[in-house]
Design a protein around this motif. Structure first.
Motif, PDB file in Angstrom:
ATOM      1  N   GLY A  25       0.794  -1.219   0.000  1.00  0.00           N
ATOM      2  CA  GLY A  25       0.000   0.000   0.000  1.00  0.00           C
ATOM      3  C   GLY A  25       0.822   1.262   0.000  1.00  0.00           C
ATOM      4  O   GLY A  25       0.295   2.352   0.151  1.00  0.00           O
ATOM      5  N   ASN A  32      -0.220   4.458  -9.058  1.00  0.00           N
ATOM      6  CA  ASN A  32      -1.252   3.475  -8.738  1.00  0.00           C
ATOM      7  C   ASN A  32      -0.560   2.153  -8.464  1.00  0.00           C
ATOM      8  O   ASN A  32       0.657   2.036  -8.610  1.00  0.00           O
ATOM      9  N   CYS A  33      -1.318   1.172  -8.108  1.00  0.00           N
ATOM     10  CA  CYS A  33      -0.759  -0.158  -7.912  1.00  0.00           C
ATOM     11  C   CYS A  33      -0.862  -0.883  -9.255  1.00  0.00           C
ATOM     12  O   CYS A  33      -1.752  -1.702  -9.480  1.00  0.00           O
ATOM     13  N   LEU A  66      -1.429  -9.312  -6.768  1.00  0.00           N
ATOM     14  CA  LEU A  66      -2.425  -8.254  -6.648  1.00  0.00           C
ATOM     15  C   LEU A  66      -3.839  -8.836  -6.695  1.00  0.00           C
ATOM     16  O   LEU A  66      -4.708  -8.470  -5.895  1.00  0.00           O
ATOM     17  N   GLN A  67      -4.051  -9.775  -7.585  1.00  0.00           N
ATOM     18  CA  GLN A  67      -5.370 -10.409  -7.699  1.00  0.00           C
ATOM     19  C   GLN A  67      -5.716 -11.182  -6.428  1.00  0.00           C
ATOM     20  O   GLN A  67      -6.843 -11.117  -5.939  1.00  0.00           O
ATOM     21  N   GLN A  70      -6.750  -8.742  -3.774  1.00  0.00           N
ATOM     22  CA  GLN A  70      -8.084  -8.197  -4.033  1.00  0.00           C
ATOM     23  C   GLN A  70      -9.166  -9.230  -3.730  1.00  0.00           C
ATOM     24  O   GLN A  70     -10.225  -8.890  -3.205  1.00  0.00           O
ATOM     25  N   HIS A  74      -8.479  -7.189   0.365  1.00  0.00           N
ATOM     26  CA  HIS A  74      -7.502  -6.139   0.691  1.00  0.00           C
ATOM     27  C   HIS A  74      -7.135  -5.403  -0.585  1.00  0.00           C
ATOM     28  O   HIS A  74      -6.717  -6.014  -1.563  1.00  0.00           O
ATOM     29  N   THR A  75      -7.303  -4.098  -0.570  1.00  0.00           N
ATOM     30  CA  THR A  75      -6.931  -3.284  -1.725  1.00  0.00           C
ATOM     31  C   THR A  75      -5.708  -2.478  -1.351  1.00  0.00           C
ATOM     32  O   THR A  75      -5.782  -1.587  -0.496  1.00  0.00           O
ATOM     33  N   ASP A  77      -4.094  -0.253  -3.030  1.00  0.00           N
ATOM     34  CA  ASP A  77      -4.139   1.132  -3.495  1.00  0.00           C
ATOM     35  C   ASP A  77      -5.277   1.859  -2.789  1.00  0.00           C
ATOM     36  O   ASP A  77      -6.445   1.573  -3.025  1.00  0.00           O
ATOM     37  N   THR A  80      -8.019   3.322  -5.056  1.00  0.00           N
ATOM     38  CA  THR A  80      -8.982   2.370  -5.595  1.00  0.00           C
ATOM     39  C   THR A  80     -10.033   2.027  -4.551  1.00  0.00           C
ATOM     40  O   THR A  80     -11.222   1.963  -4.863  1.00  0.00           O
ATOM     41  N   ALA A  81      -9.601   1.823  -3.315  1.00  0.00           N
ATOM     42  CA  ALA A  81     -10.552   1.538  -2.236  1.00  0.00           C
ATOM     43  C   ALA A  81     -11.487   2.719  -2.033  1.00  0.00           C
ATOM     44  O   ALA A  81     -12.701   2.543  -1.832  1.00  0.00           O
ATOM     45  N   ASP A  84     -14.027   2.801  -4.878  1.00  0.00           N
ATOM     46  CA  ASP A  84     -15.057   1.777  -4.667  1.00  0.00           C
ATOM     47  C   ASP A  84     -16.039   2.205  -3.586  1.00  0.00           C
ATOM     48  O   ASP A  84     -17.251   2.067  -3.737  1.00  0.00           O
TER      49      ASP A  84
END
Length: 152
Positions: A25, A32-33, A66-67, A70, A74-75, A77, A80-81, A84
């Motif tokens: 993070g 970005n991530c 990363l996938q 997610q 857990h995000t 970035d 991005t969280a 959302d």
């Protein structure tokens, strides 16, 4: 220009370190991530991550990690969280707005019905007064005296 095995190992170590920071993070300002930020943070050309280039396996590793994060909820970035969360909140607010608009419309209809009923009742009262006025013979009583009669 070809790179030596030592340079390649050094690049991979920088990529993995940057990958770990991004997935924790620690996103740099304006980043970005993603692969673009990973390339910039590790000082490696972004094209080296695609196709049959030397670091394409690290791009796949980064995307898989990363996938998995997610999918676990857990995000890494925070932007991005936040996006959302704001999208969810925006959807809820749109629904509340639609409900409020519907309630306002219903109240407007109720107001119009109430005004129509009041107007009809007023018209009926006026008709009853005019219908009963000529036929009644109301005798007016004398007004009471206001002067006092003797000591009180």
């Amino acid at each position: 220009m070809r790179i030596t095995a030592a340079q390649r190992t050094e690049n991979e170590n920088r990529i993995r370190a940057a990958m770990d920071r991004l997935l924790r993070g620690e996103i740099p300002p304006g980043g970005n991530c993603d692969i673009k930020t990973l390339a910039r943070e590790s000082s490696v050309d972004r094209t080296a991550f695609y196709g049959k280039r030397p670091y394409s396996h690290l791009r796949l590793e980064f995307e898989n990690r990363l996938q998995r994060l997610q999918e676990a909820g857990h995000t890494p970035d925070p932007k991005t969280a936040q996006i959302d969360r704001l999208k969810t909140e925006n959807g809820k607010l749109k629904e509340r707005l639609a409900q409020a608009e519907q309630a306002i419309e219903e109240l407007g209809d109720f107001r119009n019905q109430a005004l129509a009923r009041l107007a009809a009742q007023h018209e009926e009262i006026v008709q009853l007064r005019t219908a009963s006025a000529p036929s009644t013979r109301v005798t007016r009583l004398p007004t009471p005296r206001t002067e006092a009669i003797g000591p009180c």
